[in-house]
Design a protein around this motif. Structure first.
Motif, PDB file in Angstrom:
ATOM      1  N   ILE A   1      -1.529  -6.146  -4.374  1.00  0.00           N
ATOM      2  CA  ILE A   1      -2.358  -5.925  -3.182  1.00  0.00           C
ATOM      3  C   ILE A   1      -3.559  -6.862  -3.224  1.00  0.00           C
ATOM      4  O   ILE A   1      -3.916  -7.483  -2.219  1.00  0.00           O
ATOM      5  CB  ILE A   1      -2.805  -4.451  -3.076  1.00  0.00           C
ATOM      6  CG1 ILE A   1      -1.615  -3.575  -2.691  1.00  0.00           C
ATOM      7  CG2 ILE A   1      -3.948  -4.286  -2.078  1.00  0.00           C
ATOM      8  CD1 ILE A   1      -1.879  -2.088  -2.806  1.00  0.00           C
TER       9      ILE A   1
ATOM     10  N   VAL B   1       0.842  -1.200   0.000  1.00  0.00           N
ATOM     11  CA  VAL B   1       0.000   0.000   0.000  1.00  0.00           C
ATOM     12  C   VAL B   1       0.878   1.252   0.000  1.00  0.00           C
ATOM     13  O   VAL B   1       0.595   2.219  -0.715  1.00  0.00           O
ATOM     14  CB  VAL B   1      -0.976  -0.006   1.193  1.00  0.00           C
ATOM     15  CG1 VAL B   1      -1.652   1.339   1.358  1.00  0.00           C
ATOM     16  CG2 VAL B   1      -2.015  -1.098   1.009  1.00  0.00           C
TER      17      VAL B   1
ATOM     18  N   GLU C   1       0.921   4.047  -2.896  1.00  0.00           N
ATOM     19  CA  GLU C   1       0.707   5.464  -2.588  1.00  0.00           C
ATOM     20  C   GLU C   1       1.798   6.327  -3.220  1.00  0.00           C
ATOM     21  O   GLU C   1       1.513   7.366  -3.816  1.00  0.00           O
ATOM     22  CB  GLU C   1       0.686   5.652  -1.072  1.00  0.00           C
ATOM     23  CG  GLU C   1       0.340   7.057  -0.645  1.00  0.00           C
ATOM     24  CD  GLU C   1       0.242   7.199   0.859  1.00  0.00           C
ATOM     25  OE1 GLU C   1      -0.231   8.247   1.300  1.00  0.00           O
ATOM     26  OE2 GLU C   1       0.643   6.268   1.593  1.00  0.00           O
TER      27      GLU C   1
END
Length: 59
Positions: A40, A11, A15
């Protein structure tokens, strides 16, 4: 807990790549973002399976 740590790292990577793609219009970052999102999904699915198995084994 290992899978959760892996998910958290993915994650964070997504980002970072998302910021590069959307803010800097870096097309290569878009490809890396899509790859991170797919990873993910895979890790989250594995984690869900593990949780379900552990929950059902407790019965």
């Amino acid at each position: 807990m290992e899978k959760l740590a892996e998910l958290k790292a993915l994650v964070e990577t997504a980002e970072k790549e998302g910021a590069a793609f959307y803010e800097k219009n870096n097309k290569a970052a878009g490809t890396r973002l899509r790859n991170a999102l797919q990873q993910i999904k895979v890790v989250a699915t594995d984690l869900r399976k593990d949780v379900t198995e552990k929950k059902n084994a407790a019965k």
